[in-house]
Design a protein around this motif. Structure first.
Motif, PDB file in Angstrom:
ATOM      1  N   LYS A  38      43.174  36.157  43.483  1.00 50.03           N
ATOM      2  CA  LYS A  38      43.553  37.555  43.220  1.00 50.03           C
ATOM      3  C   LYS A  38      42.310  38.448  43.109  1.00 50.03           C
ATOM      4  O   LYS A  38      42.303  39.571  43.607  1.00 50.03           O
ATOM      5  CB  LYS A  38      44.398  37.639  41.948  1.00 50.03           C
ATOM      6  CG  LYS A  38      45.815  37.105  42.130  1.00 50.03           C
ATOM      7  CD  LYS A  38      46.628  37.247  40.871  1.00 50.03           C
ATOM      8  CE  LYS A  38      47.006  38.697  40.681  1.00 50.03           C
ATOM      9  NZ  LYS A  38      47.994  38.922  39.631  1.00 50.03           N
ATOM     10  N   ALA A  39      41.256  37.944  42.472  1.00 49.52           N
ATOM     11  CA  ALA A  39      40.012  38.706  42.382  1.00 49.52           C
ATOM     12  C   ALA A  39      39.368  38.842  43.759  1.00 49.52           C
ATOM     13  O   ALA A  39      38.835  39.904  44.111  1.00 49.52           O
ATOM     14  CB  ALA A  39      39.055  38.044  41.392  1.00 49.52           C
ATOM     15  N   LYS A  87      37.808  46.099  48.791  1.00 47.06           N
ATOM     16  CA  LYS A  87      36.735  47.074  48.560  1.00 47.06           C
ATOM     17  C   LYS A  87      35.636  46.938  49.613  1.00 47.06           C
ATOM     18  O   LYS A  87      35.129  47.938  50.122  1.00 47.06           O
ATOM     19  CB  LYS A  87      36.162  46.902  47.156  1.00 47.06           C
ATOM     20  CG  LYS A  87      35.173  47.990  46.795  1.00 47.06           C
ATOM     21  CD  LYS A  87      34.764  47.958  45.328  1.00 47.06           C
ATOM     22  CE  LYS A  87      33.821  49.113  45.000  1.00 47.06           C
ATOM     23  NZ  LYS A  87      33.420  49.108  43.583  1.00 47.06           N
ATOM     24  N   ALA A  99      40.490  39.518  37.716  1.00 47.60           N
ATOM     25  CA  ALA A  99      41.937  39.389  37.851  1.00 47.60           C
ATOM     26  C   ALA A  99      42.456  38.367  36.843  1.00 47.60           C
ATOM     27  O   ALA A  99      41.727  37.486  36.387  1.00 47.60           O
ATOM     28  CB  ALA A  99      42.313  38.952  39.266  1.00 47.60           C
ATOM     29  N   GLU A 122      35.050  42.280  40.904  1.00 48.82           N
ATOM     30  CA  GLU A 122      36.431  42.518  40.509  1.00 48.82           C
ATOM     31  C   GLU A 122      36.927  41.356  39.653  1.00 48.82           C
ATOM     32  O   GLU A 122      36.558  40.208  39.871  1.00 48.82           O
ATOM     33  CB  GLU A 122      37.344  42.649  41.736  1.00 48.82           C
ATOM     34  CG  GLU A 122      37.026  43.820  42.641  1.00 48.82           C
ATOM     35  CD  GLU A 122      37.379  45.183  42.054  1.00 48.82           C
ATOM     36  OE1 GLU A 122      38.205  45.239  41.112  1.00 48.82           O
ATOM     37  OE2 GLU A 122      36.840  46.183  42.540  1.00 48.82           O
ATOM     38  N   ASP A 127      40.918  38.976  46.601  1.00 48.97           N
ATOM     39  CA  ASP A 127      41.692  39.983  47.337  1.00 48.97           C
ATOM     40  C   ASP A 127      41.145  41.380  47.062  1.00 48.97           C
ATOM     41  O   ASP A 127      40.988  42.201  47.974  1.00 48.97           O
ATOM     42  CB  ASP A 127      43.169  39.934  46.943  1.00 48.97           C
ATOM     43  CG  ASP A 127      43.893  38.691  47.444  1.00 48.97           C
ATOM     44  OD1 ASP A 127      43.370  37.996  48.342  1.00 48.97           O
ATOM     45  OD2 ASP A 127      44.995  38.411  46.918  1.00 48.97           O
ATOM     46  N   LYS A 128      40.832  41.650  45.795  1.00 47.20           N
ATOM     47  CA  LYS A 128      40.302  42.968  45.417  1.00 47.20           C
ATOM     48  C   LYS A 128      38.906  43.190  45.981  1.00 47.20           C
ATOM     49  O   LYS A 128      38.585  44.283  46.455  1.00 47.20           O
ATOM     50  CB  LYS A 128      40.273  43.098  43.895  1.00 47.20           C
ATOM     51  CG  LYS A 128      41.640  43.115  43.237  1.00 47.20           C
ATOM     52  CD  LYS A 128      41.478  43.182  41.720  1.00 47.20           C
ATOM     53  CE  LYS A 128      42.794  43.160  40.987  1.00 47.20           C
ATOM     54  NZ  LYS A 128      42.581  43.230  39.513  1.00 47.20           N
TER      55      LYS A 128
END
Length: 168
Positions: A81-82, A89, A148, A146, A84-85
Protein backbone atom coordinates in the motif's frame (compact mmCIF):
# COMPACT_ATOMS: atom_id res chain seq x y z
CA UNK A 1 -6.04 -15.87 13.88
CA UNK A 2 -3.54 -13.33 12.73
CA UNK A 3 -5.42 -10.23 11.67
CA UNK A 4 -4.43 -7.10 13.55
CA UNK A 5 -3.23 -4.19 11.44
CA UNK A 6 0.34 -3.39 10.53
CA UNK A 7 2.16 -0.23 9.46
CA UNK A 8 4.90 0.41 6.91
CA UNK A 9 6.74 3.38 5.48
CA UNK A 10 8.65 3.45 2.21
CA UNK A 11 11.30 6.16 1.95
CA UNK A 12 13.00 6.82 -1.35
CA UNK A 13 16.17 8.78 -0.60
CA UNK A 14 17.41 11.61 -2.86
CA UNK A 15 20.06 9.26 -4.31
CA UNK A 16 17.44 6.68 -5.34
CA UNK A 17 18.02 4.14 -2.58
CA UNK A 18 14.94 2.87 -0.76
CA UNK A 19 14.44 2.34 2.96
CA UNK A 20 11.46 0.33 4.17
CA UNK A 21 10.37 0.73 7.77
CA UNK A 22 8.12 -2.08 8.90
CA UNK A 23 6.45 -3.10 12.12
CA UNK A 24 6.89 -6.75 11.13
CA UNK A 25 9.97 -8.23 12.72
CA UNK A 26 12.15 -10.95 11.25
CA UNK A 27 13.16 -13.90 13.37
CA UNK A 28 15.00 -15.72 10.62
CA UNK A 29 12.16 -15.90 8.05
CA UNK A 30 14.10 -13.88 5.47
CA UNK A 31 12.03 -10.68 5.49
CA UNK A 32 15.09 -8.65 4.53
CA UNK A 33 15.34 -10.62 1.29
CA UNK A 34 11.62 -10.97 0.55
CA UNK A 35 10.69 -7.36 1.26
CA UNK A 36 13.71 -6.09 -0.72
CA UNK A 37 12.71 -8.30 -3.67
CA UNK A 38 9.24 -6.76 -3.61
CA UNK A 39 10.64 -3.24 -3.96
CA UNK A 40 13.29 -4.33 -6.46
CA UNK A 41 10.67 -5.94 -8.70
CA UNK A 42 8.27 -3.00 -8.43
CA UNK A 43 10.76 -0.26 -9.34
CA UNK A 44 13.35 -2.24 -11.30
CA UNK A 45 16.07 -1.45 -8.78
CA UNK A 46 18.95 -3.60 -7.64
CA UNK A 47 18.07 -5.24 -4.31
CA UNK A 48 21.29 -3.79 -2.87
CA UNK A 49 19.65 -0.36 -3.16
CA UNK A 50 16.95 -1.43 -0.67
CA UNK A 51 17.32 -1.59 3.09
CA UNK A 52 14.74 -3.01 5.48
CA UNK A 53 14.41 -1.49 8.95
CA UNK A 54 12.48 -3.45 11.55
CA UNK A 55 12.61 -3.67 15.30
CA UNK A 56 14.11 -0.18 15.66
CA UNK A 57 11.70 1.71 17.92
CA UNK A 58 13.62 4.90 17.22
CA UNK A 59 12.52 4.72 13.56
CA UNK A 60 9.48 2.44 13.34
CA UNK A 61 6.45 4.00 14.99
CA UNK A 62 4.58 0.85 15.88
CA UNK A 63 4.40 -2.78 14.95
CA UNK A 64 2.85 -6.04 16.02
CA UNK A 65 6.00 -8.04 15.32
CA UNK A 66 5.78 -11.44 13.74
CA UNK A 67 3.74 -14.39 14.78
CA UNK A 68 1.50 -16.90 13.10
CA UNK A 69 2.67 -16.18 9.54
CA UNK A 70 1.32 -12.62 9.66
CA UNK A 71 4.34 -10.83 8.18
CA UNK A 72 3.63 -11.84 4.58
CA UNK A 73 -0.14 -11.53 4.74
CA UNK A 74 -0.34 -8.36 6.81
CA UNK A 75 3.10 -6.70 6.97
CA UNK A 76 3.84 -7.07 3.27
CA UNK A 77 0.37 -5.82 2.40
CA UNK A 78 1.11 -2.60 4.32
CA UNK A 79 4.36 -2.24 2.35
CA UNK A 80 2.49 -2.72 -0.96
CA UNK A 81 0.00 0.00 0.00
CA UNK A 82 2.88 2.39 0.76
CA UNK A 83 4.56 1.40 -2.54
CA UNK A 84 1.35 2.25 -4.40
CA UNK A 85 1.51 5.79 -2.98
CA UNK A 86 5.22 6.19 -3.75
CA UNK A 87 4.70 4.95 -7.31
CA UNK A 88 1.79 7.34 -7.89
CA UNK A 89 3.83 10.32 -6.66
CA UNK A 90 6.91 9.32 -8.67
CA UNK A 91 4.80 8.99 -11.83
CA UNK A 92 3.22 12.39 -11.20
CA UNK A 93 6.66 13.99 -10.81
CA UNK A 94 8.03 12.21 -13.91
CA UNK A 95 5.01 13.21 -15.98
CA UNK A 96 5.45 16.82 -14.91
CA UNK A 97 9.18 16.85 -15.69
CA UNK A 98 8.74 15.21 -19.10
CA UNK A 99 5.56 17.14 -19.95
CA UNK A 100 3.54 13.95 -20.40
CA UNK A 101 0.29 12.50 -19.12
CA UNK A 102 0.54 10.57 -15.86
CA UNK A 103 -1.23 7.62 -17.46
CA UNK A 104 1.58 7.35 -20.03
CA UNK A 105 4.34 6.86 -17.44
CA UNK A 106 5.67 3.34 -17.03
CA UNK A 107 8.27 2.12 -14.55
CA UNK A 108 10.67 -0.36 -16.04
CA UNK A 109 14.28 -1.28 -15.35
CA UNK A 110 14.84 1.50 -12.82
CA UNK A 111 13.49 4.16 -15.18
CA UNK A 112 10.27 6.09 -15.59
CA UNK A 113 9.43 6.19 -19.27
CA UNK A 114 6.81 7.89 -21.41
CA UNK A 115 5.06 5.10 -23.33
CA UNK A 116 5.62 5.20 -27.06
CA UNK A 117 8.50 7.68 -26.88
CA UNK A 118 12.19 7.68 -26.04
CA UNK A 119 11.62 10.08 -23.11
CA UNK A 120 12.80 8.65 -19.80
CA UNK A 121 14.22 9.55 -16.41
CA UNK A 122 16.08 7.29 -14.03
CA UNK A 123 14.45 6.47 -10.72
CA UNK A 124 17.33 8.38 -9.09
CA UNK A 125 16.63 11.51 -11.17
CA UNK A 126 12.98 11.48 -10.11
CA UNK A 127 13.93 10.93 -6.45
CA UNK A 128 16.39 13.83 -6.57
CA UNK A 129 13.79 16.07 -8.22
CA UNK A 130 11.34 15.18 -5.43
CA UNK A 131 13.75 16.49 -2.81
CA UNK A 132 15.31 19.47 -4.59
CA UNK A 133 11.72 20.60 -5.24
CA UNK A 134 12.64 23.16 -7.92
CA UNK A 135 10.17 21.79 -10.45
CA UNK A 136 7.33 19.86 -8.83
CA UNK A 137 3.66 19.78 -9.81
CA UNK A 138 1.60 22.61 -8.32
CA UNK A 139 0.84 22.05 -4.64
CA UNK A 140 2.99 18.93 -4.25
CA UNK A 141 5.06 18.59 -1.09
CA UNK A 142 8.76 17.78 -1.54
CA UNK A 143 10.11 14.31 -0.79
CA UNK A 144 9.29 10.79 -1.84
CA UNK A 145 8.21 8.85 1.20
CA UNK A 146 4.84 7.42 2.07
CA UNK A 147 3.35 5.44 4.91
CA UNK A 148 0.42 3.06 5.02
CA UNK A 149 -1.53 0.85 7.38
CA UNK A 150 -3.11 -2.44 6.48
CA UNK A 151 -5.93 -3.90 8.50
CA UNK A 152 -7.08 -7.20 7.00
CA UNK A 153 -10.79 -7.72 6.61
CA UNK A 154 -10.36 -11.32 7.65
CA UNK A 155 -7.93 -13.28 9.77
CA UNK A 156 -5.29 -15.64 8.49
CA UNK A 157 -4.98 -18.97 10.23
CA UNK A 158 -1.46 -20.40 10.17
CA UNK A 159 -2.33 -23.63 11.94
CA UNK A 160 -5.42 -25.06 10.30
CA UNK A 161 -7.04 -28.42 10.88
CA UNK A 162 -5.74 -31.31 8.83
CA UNK A 163 -7.74 -34.42 8.12
CA UNK A 164 -6.27 -37.52 6.62
CA UNK A 165 -8.15 -40.67 5.76
CA UNK A 166 -6.34 -43.84 4.82
CA UNK A 167 -8.18 -46.84 3.42
CA UNK A 168 -6.49 -50.23 3.34
Amino acid sequence: GVGLWESAEVRVNPVGTVEVLTGSHSHGQGHETTFAQLISERFGLDSDAVSIVHGDTDKVQFGMGTYGSRSGAVGMSAIVKALDKVEAKAKKIAAHLMEAAEGDIQIEGGELKVAGTDKKLSFTEVALAAYTAHNLPEGMEPGLKEGAFYDPTNFTFPAGTYVCEVEI
